[in-house]
Design a protein around this motif. Structure first.
Motif, PDB file in Angstrom:
ATOM      1  N   TYR A  20     -40.519 -23.570  -0.855  1.00  0.00           N
ATOM      2  CA  TYR A  20     -40.151 -24.371   0.363  1.00  0.00           C
ATOM      3  C   TYR A  20     -40.885 -23.735   1.815  1.00  0.00           C
ATOM      4  CZ  TYR A  20     -37.943 -26.726   4.369  1.00  0.00           C
ATOM      5  OH  TYR A  20     -37.443 -27.497   5.485  1.00  0.00           O
ATOM      6  N   ASP A  21     -41.727 -24.536   2.631  1.00  0.00           N
ATOM      7  CA  ASP A  21     -42.226 -23.934   3.607  1.00  0.00           C
ATOM      8  C   ASP A  21     -41.855 -24.744   5.107  1.00  0.00           C
ATOM      9  OD1 ASP A  21     -43.639 -22.833   5.873  1.00  0.00           O
ATOM     10  OD2 ASP A  21     -45.533 -22.888   5.016  1.00  0.00           O
ATOM     11  N   PRO A  22     -40.715 -24.646   5.583  1.00  0.00           N
ATOM     12  CA  PRO A  22     -40.473 -25.438   6.685  1.00  0.00           C
ATOM     13  C   PRO A  22     -41.237 -25.685   7.796  1.00  0.00           C
ATOM     14  CG  PRO A  22     -39.023 -23.668   6.862  1.00  0.00           C
ATOM     15  CD  PRO A  22     -39.967 -23.185   5.564  1.00  0.00           C
ATOM     16  N   GLU A  23     -42.249 -24.473   7.862  1.00  0.00           N
ATOM     17  CA  GLU A  23     -43.085 -24.547   9.155  1.00  0.00           C
ATOM     18  C   GLU A  23     -44.358 -25.500   8.754  1.00  0.00           C
ATOM     19  OE1 GLU A  23     -42.292 -23.039  11.767  1.00  0.00           O
ATOM     20  OE2 GLU A  23     -40.654 -22.555  10.797  1.00  0.00           O
ATOM     21  N   PRO A  31     -46.496 -28.249   9.235  1.00  0.00           N
ATOM     22  CA  PRO A  31     -46.781 -29.141  10.466  1.00  0.00           C
ATOM     23  C   PRO A  31     -46.165 -30.738  10.104  1.00  0.00           C
ATOM     24  CG  PRO A  31     -48.908 -28.281  10.357  1.00  0.00           C
ATOM     25  CD  PRO A  31     -48.070 -27.667   9.178  1.00  0.00           C
ATOM     26  N   GLY A  32     -46.297 -31.182   8.982  1.00  0.00           N
ATOM     27  CA  GLY A  32     -45.600 -32.572   8.603  1.00  0.00           C
ATOM     28  C   GLY A  32     -44.245 -32.458   8.541  1.00  0.00           C
ATOM     29  N   TYR A  33     -43.774 -31.324   8.157  1.00  0.00           N
ATOM     30  CA  TYR A  33     -42.145 -31.096   8.179  1.00  0.00           C
ATOM     31  C   TYR A  33     -41.655 -30.905   9.484  1.00  0.00           C
ATOM     32  CZ  TYR A  33     -42.272 -31.007   3.164  1.00  0.00           C
ATOM     33  OH  TYR A  33     -42.575 -31.019   1.773  1.00  0.00           O
ATOM     34  N   GLN A  34     -42.351 -30.174  10.362  1.00  0.00           N
ATOM     35  CA  GLN A  34     -42.116 -29.857  11.875  1.00  0.00           C
ATOM     36  C   GLN A  34     -41.993 -31.296  12.464  1.00  0.00           C
ATOM     37  OE1 GLN A  34     -41.086 -26.976  13.582  1.00  0.00           O
ATOM     38  NE2 GLN A  34     -40.553 -26.547  11.518  1.00  0.00           N
ATOM     39  N   ASN A  35     -43.024 -32.042  12.090  1.00  0.00           N
ATOM     40  CA  ASN A  35     -43.014 -33.398  12.853  1.00  0.00           C
ATOM     41  C   ASN A  35     -41.887 -34.121  12.673  1.00  0.00           C
ATOM     42  OD1 ASN A  35     -44.900 -35.121  14.649  1.00  0.00           O
ATOM     43  ND2 ASN A  35     -45.109 -36.248  12.880  1.00  0.00           N
ATOM     44  N   ILE A  36     -41.550 -34.209  11.465  1.00  0.00           N
ATOM     45  CA  ILE A  36     -40.277 -34.817  11.087  1.00  0.00           C
ATOM     46  C   ILE A  36     -39.080 -34.603  12.045  1.00  0.00           C
ATOM     47  CG2 ILE A  36     -38.451 -35.240   9.354  1.00  0.00           C
ATOM     48  CD1 ILE A  36     -40.457 -35.206   7.150  1.00  0.00           C
ATOM     49  N   LEU A  37     -38.914 -33.528  12.320  1.00  0.00           N
ATOM     50  CA  LEU A  37     -37.873 -32.800  13.177  1.00  0.00           C
ATOM     51  C   LEU A  37     -38.177 -33.439  14.654  1.00  0.00           C
ATOM     52  CD1 LEU A  37     -37.464 -28.977  12.345  1.00  0.00           C
ATOM     53  CD2 LEU A  37     -35.810 -31.125  11.590  1.00  0.00           C
ATOM     54  N   LYS A  38     -39.323 -33.396  15.048  1.00  0.00           N
ATOM     55  CA  LYS A  38     -39.704 -33.783  16.298  1.00  0.00           C
ATOM     56  C   LYS A  38     -39.469 -35.441  16.497  1.00  0.00           C
ATOM     57  CE  LYS A  38     -43.497 -30.592  17.285  1.00  0.00           C
ATOM     58  NZ  LYS A  38     -44.709 -30.232  17.584  1.00  0.00           N
ATOM     59  N   SER A  88     -32.669 -32.314  11.249  1.00  0.00           N
ATOM     60  CA  SER A  88     -31.867 -31.034  10.878  1.00  0.00           C
ATOM     61  C   SER A  88     -32.974 -30.538   9.834  1.00  0.00           C
ATOM     62  CB  SER A  88     -30.499 -31.379  10.373  1.00  0.00           C
ATOM     63  OG  SER A  88     -30.710 -32.057   8.974  1.00  0.00           O
ATOM     64  N   PRO A  89     -32.487 -29.194   9.694  1.00  0.00           N
ATOM     65  CA  PRO A  89     -33.289 -28.586   8.462  1.00  0.00           C
ATOM     66  C   PRO A  89     -33.036 -29.143   7.070  1.00  0.00           C
ATOM     67  CG  PRO A  89     -32.242 -26.681   9.822  1.00  0.00           C
ATOM     68  CD  PRO A  89     -31.826 -28.236  10.414  1.00  0.00           C
ATOM     69  N   THR A  90     -31.840 -29.641   6.812  1.00  0.00           N
ATOM     70  CA  THR A  90     -31.635 -30.359   5.385  1.00  0.00           C
ATOM     71  C   THR A  90     -32.410 -31.477   5.417  1.00  0.00           C
ATOM     72  OG1 THR A  90     -29.416 -31.214   6.441  1.00  0.00           O
ATOM     73  CG2 THR A  90     -29.640 -28.883   5.150  1.00  0.00           C
ATOM     74  N   LEU A  91     -32.613 -32.193   6.609  1.00  0.00           N
ATOM     75  CA  LEU A  91     -33.317 -33.352   6.344  1.00  0.00           C
ATOM     76  C   LEU A  91     -34.895 -33.291   6.064  1.00  0.00           C
ATOM     77  CD1 LEU A  91     -33.697 -36.614   7.044  1.00  0.00           C
ATOM     78  CD2 LEU A  91     -34.375 -35.763   9.391  1.00  0.00           C
ATOM     79  N   VAL A  92     -35.116 -32.348   6.489  1.00  0.00           N
ATOM     80  CA  VAL A  92     -36.531 -31.914   5.882  1.00  0.00           C
ATOM     81  C   VAL A  92     -36.656 -31.340   4.578  1.00  0.00           C
ATOM     82  CG1 VAL A  92     -38.662 -30.466   6.596  1.00  0.00           C
ATOM     83  CG2 VAL A  92     -37.290 -31.319   8.295  1.00  0.00           C
ATOM     84  N   MET A  93     -35.511 -30.848   4.298  1.00  0.00           N
ATOM     85  CA  MET A  93     -35.401 -30.326   2.985  1.00  0.00           C
ATOM     86  C   MET A  93     -35.330 -31.450   2.009  1.00  0.00           C
ATOM     87  SD  MET A  93     -32.606 -27.124   2.969  1.00  0.00           S
ATOM     88  CE  MET A  93     -32.917 -25.547   3.994  1.00  0.00           C
ATOM     89  N   ALA A  94     -34.860 -32.477   2.462  1.00  0.00           N
ATOM     90  CA  ALA A  94     -34.670 -33.759   1.568  1.00  0.00           C
ATOM     91  C   ALA A  94     -36.010 -34.516   1.446  1.00  0.00           C
ATOM     92  CB  ALA A  94     -33.852 -34.723   2.233  1.00  0.00           C
ATOM     93  N   GLN A  95     -36.906 -34.384   2.473  1.00  0.00           N
ATOM     94  CA  GLN A  95     -38.117 -34.703   2.267  1.00  0.00           C
ATOM     95  C   GLN A  95     -38.841 -33.953   1.192  1.00  0.00           C
ATOM     96  OE1 GLN A  95     -39.716 -37.533   3.432  1.00  0.00           O
ATOM     97  NE2 GLN A  95     -41.921 -36.876   3.480  1.00  0.00           N
ATOM     98  N   ALA A  96     -38.792 -32.637   1.120  1.00  0.00           N
ATOM     99  CA  ALA A  96     -39.551 -31.518   0.442  1.00  0.00           C
ATOM    100  C   ALA A  96     -39.159 -31.574  -0.917  1.00  0.00           C
ATOM    101  CB  ALA A  96     -39.307 -30.302   0.965  1.00  0.00           C
ATOM    102  N   ILE A  97     -37.938 -31.861  -1.335  1.00  0.00           N
ATOM    103  CA  ILE A  97     -37.241 -32.179  -2.537  1.00  0.00           C
ATOM    104  C   ILE A  97     -38.146 -33.566  -3.098  1.00  0.00           C
ATOM    105  CG2 ILE A  97     -35.446 -33.571  -2.205  1.00  0.00           C
ATOM    106  CD1 ILE A  97     -35.939 -30.744  -5.022  1.00  0.00           C
ATOM    107  N   LYS A  98     -38.461 -34.485  -2.441  1.00  0.00           N
ATOM    108  CA  LYS A  98     -39.404 -35.460  -2.969  1.00  0.00           C
ATOM    109  C   LYS A  98     -40.714 -35.368  -3.315  1.00  0.00           C
ATOM    110  CE  LYS A  98     -36.514 -38.859  -0.326  1.00  0.00           C
ATOM    111  NZ  LYS A  98     -36.548 -39.966   0.786  1.00  0.00           N
ATOM    112  N   ASP A  99     -41.398 -34.400  -2.200  1.00  0.00           N
ATOM    113  CA  ASP A  99     -42.620 -33.822  -2.546  1.00  0.00           C
ATOM    114  C   ASP A  99     -42.671 -32.978  -3.633  1.00  0.00           C
ATOM    115  OD1 ASP A  99     -43.341 -35.359  -0.156  1.00  0.00           O
ATOM    116  OD2 ASP A  99     -43.109 -33.736   1.030  1.00  0.00           O
ATOM    117  N   ALA A 100     -41.731 -32.135  -3.750  1.00  0.00           N
ATOM    118  CA  ALA A 100     -41.872 -31.163  -4.852  1.00  0.00           C
ATOM    119  C   ALA A 100     -41.660 -31.873  -6.210  1.00  0.00           C
ATOM    120  CB  ALA A 100     -40.747 -30.020  -4.644  1.00  0.00           C
ATOM    121  N   THR A 101     -40.796 -32.811  -6.288  1.00  0.00           N
ATOM    122  CA  THR A 101     -40.425 -33.657  -7.578  1.00  0.00           C
ATOM    123  C   THR A 101     -41.686 -34.295  -7.955  1.00  0.00           C
ATOM    124  OG1 THR A 101     -38.007 -33.454  -7.288  1.00  0.00           O
ATOM    125  CG2 THR A 101     -38.894 -35.050  -8.768  1.00  0.00           C
ATOM    126  N   MET A 102     -42.261 -35.069  -7.195  1.00  0.00           N
ATOM    127  CA  MET A 102     -43.659 -35.992  -7.331  1.00  0.00           C
ATOM    128  C   MET A 102     -44.471 -35.060  -7.978  1.00  0.00           C
ATOM    129  SD  MET A 102     -43.402 -39.100  -4.635  1.00  0.00           S
ATOM    130  CE  MET A 102     -42.835 -38.341  -3.211  1.00  0.00           C
TER     131      MET A 102
END
Length: 283
Positions: free
Chosen positions: A172-175, A177-184, A191-205
């Motif tokens: 996981y790389d929270p930095e 830009p796409g993940y940072q944009n979600i926070l914005k 929240s950091p875990t909101l972005v993680m929830a997006q990342a688990i989808k990306d990683a699983t796909m």
């Protein structure tokens, strides 16, 4: 005089041509208009194509079907979609094998509300042509678990449940830009875990795409555009494991004027389908 009349008619024809309404225009990453034929020729050379859609956009869904059916004539295909979750693969396989019908599939699998209009044609194409169709997305309840407790909350899952997500631990790389944009975009709700929830989808796909990919074939994957825009999301995870493969990306955007790609939409994918903002949606 004849030369002048020719120039006048030619100029008028150009003006009328530019004034024509167009429901969509395809652009390359640099914002240059390209033909469907050019896009097809480029993508048929790829190993994997991520078709980023707007979920309610009929042009995107129509082009998904057209591109899939045309690529089928070029090389062996494998299909996959965000819209069906990994723990429904058995039910999807039963439908593809004609062991259950569409009504039964809708009962036993968690299909999206717009499945019948927007995704069933793709699944039925796979059934007709005997193409593997992969349910790639993480079951939504596990994305919810990550949102509430981070990646470590997945450690308590059973072996079977873990088989429906990307292997742990999740890179996981929270930095990004796409993940940072979600926070914005989410502001105080981010929240950091909101972005993680997006990342688990990306990683699983990405995981299930790679797990089902066969050499000398083309894997066509349908997903929301944000999951692959700017060569991030799913593609970032794919590149971690298989940087040697040839990838193609498509994104879908809407604009009031489709005849010139907006600056903010340039470079987000290899091909950008720019659809008139007034286009009727599927829901």
């Amino acid at each position: 005089m004849k030369h002048f009349l020719f120039l006048l008619v030619f100029t008028l024809s150009l003006s009328l041509g530019n004034a024509q309404k167009a429901p969509y225009v395809i652009y390359n990453a640099k914002g240059k208009k390209v033909s469907y034929k050019k896009m097809l020729k480029t993508l048929e050379e790829k190993d994997m194509v991520l078709f980023g859609e707007l979920h309610n956009n009929p042009i995107a869904h129509w082009l998904q079907f057209e591109l899939t059916s045309d690529l089928f004539l070029k090389k062996p295909l494998i299909l996959g979609a965000e819209m069906i979750e990994a723990d429904n693969q058995k039910e999807l396989n039963a439908y593809l094998a004609e062991e259950i019908d569409a009504k039964a599939l809708d009962t036993v699998a968690r299909l999206w509300p717009n499945h019948k209009t927007d995704y069933a044609p793709l699944v039925d194409f796979a059934k007709e042509k005997e193409i593997v169709f992969v349910a790639t997305n993480v079951p939504r309840r596990y994305a919810s678990i990550v949102y509430k407790g981070g990646f470590e909350a997945l450690d308590s899952l059973t072996t079977e449940e873990k088989s429906w997500i990307a292997p742990l631990p999740i890179t996981y790389d929270p930095e990004l830009p796409g993940y940072q944009n979600i926070l914005k975009m989410m502001g105080d709700h981010g929240s950091p875990t909101l972005v993680m929830a997006q990342a688990i989808k990306d990683a699983t796909m990405a995981h299930f795409i790679l797990e089902n990919y066969k050499e000398n074939s083309l894997f066509m994957h349908y997903n929301g555009a944000y999951h692959s825009n700017n060569y991030e999301g799913i593609l970032w995870y794919l590149m971690l494991e298989r940087p040697d493969l040839a990838y193609g990306t498509i994104s879908t955007v809407t604009q009031e004027d489709v005849h010139q790609l907006a600056k903010e939409n340039m470079g987000i994918a290899d091909f950008i389908i720019c659809v008139d903002k007034n286009m009727t949606t599927t829901y």
